[in-house]
Write a protein that holds these residues in place. Sequence first.
Motif, mmCIF file in Angstrom:
data_model
loop_
_atom_site.group_PDB
_atom_site.id
_atom_site.type_symbol
_atom_site.label_atom_id
_atom_site.label_comp_id
_atom_site.label_asym_id
_atom_site.label_seq_id
_atom_site.Cartn_x
_atom_site.Cartn_y
_atom_site.Cartn_z
ATOM 1 N N VAL A 110 -2.940 11.028 2.486
ATOM 2 C CA VAL A 110 -2.720 10.069 3.579
ATOM 3 C C VAL A 110 -2.662 8.667 2.973
ATOM 4 O O VAL A 110 -3.663 8.175 2.446
ATOM 5 C CB VAL A 110 -3.845 10.155 4.631
ATOM 6 C CG1 VAL A 110 -3.593 9.140 5.753
ATOM 7 C CG2 VAL A 110 -3.938 11.562 5.193
ATOM 8 N N GLY A 111 -1.481 8.043 3.039
ATOM 9 C CA GLY A 111 -1.319 6.676 2.537
ATOM 10 C C GLY A 111 -0.448 6.636 1.304
ATOM 11 O O GLY A 111 -0.755 7.287 0.309
ATOM 12 N N GLY A 120 0.353 4.019 -0.909
ATOM 13 C CA GLY A 120 0.218 2.841 -1.768
ATOM 14 C C GLY A 120 0.127 3.359 -3.192
ATOM 15 O O GLY A 120 0.450 4.527 -3.463
ATOM 16 N N ILE A 170 1.790 11.403 3.707
ATOM 17 C CA ILE A 170 2.182 10.759 4.972
ATOM 18 C C ILE A 170 1.781 9.289 4.930
ATOM 19 O O ILE A 170 0.711 8.930 4.451
ATOM 20 C CB ILE A 170 1.594 11.457 6.217
ATOM 21 C CG1 ILE A 170 0.062 11.498 6.156
ATOM 22 C CG2 ILE A 170 2.177 12.840 6.406
ATOM 23 C CD1 ILE A 170 -0.559 11.686 7.515
ATOM 24 N N ASN A 204 5.327 2.010 6.320
ATOM 25 C CA ASN A 204 6.373 2.275 5.324
ATOM 26 C C ASN A 204 5.753 2.275 3.940
ATOM 27 O O ASN A 204 4.822 1.503 3.670
ATOM 28 C CB ASN A 204 7.475 1.204 5.394
ATOM 29 C CG ASN A 204 8.210 1.269 6.704
ATOM 30 O OD1 ASN A 204 8.017 0.431 7.569
ATOM 31 N ND2 ASN A 204 9.010 2.304 6.888
ATOM 32 N N THR A 223 0.153 -7.529 -3.848
ATOM 33 C CA THR A 223 -0.889 -7.765 -4.825
ATOM 34 C C THR A 223 -0.463 -8.879 -5.788
ATOM 35 O O THR A 223 0.532 -9.556 -5.554
ATOM 36 C CB THR A 223 -1.137 -6.432 -5.569
ATOM 37 O OG1 THR A 223 -2.142 -6.591 -6.534
ATOM 38 C CG2 THR A 223 0.124 -5.908 -6.265
ATOM 39 N N CYS A 267 -6.155 8.156 1.123
ATOM 40 C CA CYS A 267 -5.735 7.021 0.272
ATOM 41 C C CYS A 267 -5.172 5.929 1.173
ATOM 42 O O CYS A 267 -4.169 5.292 0.856
ATOM 43 C CB CYS A 267 -4.668 7.467 -0.718
ATOM 44 S SG CYS A 267 -5.135 8.897 -1.689
ATOM 45 N N SER A 268 -5.806 5.727 2.335
ATOM 46 C CA SER A 268 -5.256 4.829 3.357
ATOM 47 C C SER A 268 -5.823 3.417 3.230
ATOM 48 O O SER A 268 -5.829 2.673 4.191
ATOM 49 C CB SER A 268 -5.530 5.402 4.747
ATOM 50 O OG SER A 268 -6.905 5.621 4.916
ATOM 51 N N HIS A 269 -6.314 3.052 2.066
ATOM 52 C CA HIS A 269 -6.942 1.753 1.816
ATOM 53 C C HIS A 269 -8.278 1.770 2.548
ATOM 54 O O HIS A 269 -9.240 2.262 2.002
ATOM 55 C CB HIS A 269 -6.023 0.609 2.251
ATOM 56 C CG HIS A 269 -6.394 -0.682 1.593
ATOM 57 N ND1 HIS A 269 -6.528 -1.850 2.281
ATOM 58 C CD2 HIS A 269 -6.660 -0.988 0.304
ATOM 59 C CE1 HIS A 269 -6.870 -2.829 1.444
ATOM 60 N NE2 HIS A 269 -6.957 -2.314 0.238
ATOM 61 N N PHE A 298 -9.125 5.897 7.151
ATOM 62 C CA PHE A 298 -8.821 5.904 8.593
ATOM 63 C C PHE A 298 -9.894 6.663 9.359
ATOM 64 O O PHE A 298 -10.116 6.425 10.532
ATOM 65 C CB PHE A 298 -7.429 6.516 8.850
ATOM 66 C CG PHE A 298 -7.334 7.970 8.473
ATOM 67 C CD1 PHE A 298 -7.056 8.331 7.177
ATOM 68 C CD2 PHE A 298 -7.551 8.962 9.421
ATOM 69 C CE1 PHE A 298 -7.000 9.679 6.816
ATOM 70 C CE2 PHE A 298 -7.484 10.297 9.078
ATOM 71 C CZ PHE A 298 -7.211 10.660 7.757
ATOM 72 N N GLY A 341 -7.246 -3.165 -8.208
ATOM 73 C CA GLY A 341 -6.797 -1.816 -7.857
ATOM 74 C C GLY A 341 -5.676 -1.255 -8.709
ATOM 75 O O GLY A 341 -5.307 -0.107 -8.520
#
Length: 510
Positions: A37-38, A40, A60, A64, A73, A231-233, A236, A364
């Motif tokens: 998930v995510g 980035g 997913i 975008n 960054t 991996c959604s920052h 979630f 990061g």
Amino acid sequence: MTQKILPSESESYWLANKELPLFPKLIEDIEVDVAIVGAGLTGITAAYLLSQSGRKVVVIEGSNILKGTTGFTTAKVTVQHGPIYQQLINTFDEQKARLYYDANTEAKNFIKQTIEQLNIHCDFETLPAYLYADTEEGIEEVEKEMDAYNTLGIEGATLTKDTGLPYTVKQALKLENQGQFHPVKYAKALMEKAIENGVQFYEETRAKTVKSNTVELMEGQEIRANKILVCSHFPFNDGDGLYFARMHSERSYALASVAPTNYPKGMYINVEKPTRSVRTAMGNDGKRYLLIGGEGHVTGRFEGDTNANYETLAAFGREQFKVSHYDYRWSAQDLVTLDQLPYVGTMTAGKTDVLVATGYAKWGMTNSTVAAKIMADLVLEKENRYIDLYNPARSKMKKEDIKSFAKNNAGVAKELVKGKTEIPDLKLEDIQSGSGDIIMLDGKKVGAYKDDQGKVYLVKPACTHMGCNVSFNSAESSWDCPCHGSRFSYNGDVIEGPAFEPLEKVEYTD
Ligand SMILES: Cc1cc2nc3c(=O)[nH]c(=O)nc-3n(C[C@H](O)[C@H](O)[C@H](O)COP(=O)(O)OP(=O)(O)OC[C@H]3O[C@@H](n4cnc5c(N)ncnc54)[C@H](O)[C@@H]3O)c2cc1C
Ligand code: FES
């Protein structure tokens, strides 16, 4: 007509003129080995690593790809993470501080080798990194960091005042052999390789919750997976493991302008506050650009107009680098844990099928690579000597952690109370076109924004995460939450979590 010093719109230097592929929405239930998930740098690196294992992997992305923090960054690929080593020795011990150095050095080398292997054109340059002081207190801190390097046996470091910057510094710790790159070009190449190996990407596909081995999406579909990588920052599903109480979100600002001809040949950050971060980058137009960053603050907690942060950075560039005009301005946020070490690994004790990676404290590029490798190794049941160091459940809280925990949560409590008790003295007619604020309307608190044409957008200002009152971020025309950093567009749509529901809209009749 005189040229404006700052661009009127916020636009990331990395995303400007950079074409990214578009992916479909996920519109049906699916079953895979690994759901990420995510999209980035963390999610994409994990997908790339796992794509080599023959597992069925899906990624997913709620909005975008690469339009989260990775697209905004400054992309220094270094193991010099501010004065981190003295902090880690004090909070943990020398062994753990050295492990952190080893993990990030491996990650830096991995990035360099991958660029060579895949022949990625991402403007990678090997350069020294400098941690510099411009005050007497700063000198002490820089010299302590040098002592920490010596204690840990970190090679390639010297103390110097000769930095290549156009202004004098009182002391600097130079670390040779670090790097910088274009993060979007790099991550895009990894993604393309992952796709070639069979990974599927979906965009505008937002995860809502995780139940057992199923990710439930906002639009009702489900992804069943043996392993789920969050991996959604901001995770979630942050209620699992109380991540909201163990991190805070810090926003910073950046500017890019054409660099002076005698541009500095390194990457720079000062040890004091406010932060000044400097690097250069090659533009698509063949010109070298100067990037200046800083003016960080807790998301949603800035008194007054956030445009002032850009203006302060612009004044710094004018004074120190003679910059008279900037081509890009943008801002972004990253998450900071209680002890400055990222949380990577099993999300909640006992539930080994759900892994998380977050809290890189603005370092990061290498840390997301460490995280992706840890998660891939956990999925593939391989050994990894950094698992314990980054384990989110490490928190047998130390004295300093308890202090940051108390500070974080006292700040949240204060914001919650403030949101409930403060009565705004503004009315709708006080709001100028192109700006927003909290107003009183028909006896209720309302978030009001007027676009450049004067069209009114009203929202209920209670954040849908836990109810704190959002505040207006004029530099980005967004509603930002001072509690855990959720952000919403001026008409209430989610920009970034932990909130996943939009702000409630309020009807407006003229
Ligand atoms: C101003 C600034 C400067 C920085 N400079 C440096 C630097 O010089 N060097 C360095 O090493 N680090 C730096 N960092 C830190 C680094 O940029 C970040 O730590 C890193 O990019 C985070 O990557 P990520 O993949 O974890 O998160 P992101 O890039 O934010 O990716 C997460 C993705 O998850 C998606 N998502 C969120 N919720 C959901 C959901 N519910 N469902 C589906 N998808 C979802 C988001 O849309 C996003 O695309 C900086 C950070 C900032 C803010
Ligand atoms: S982000 Fe937690 S209350 Fe807003």
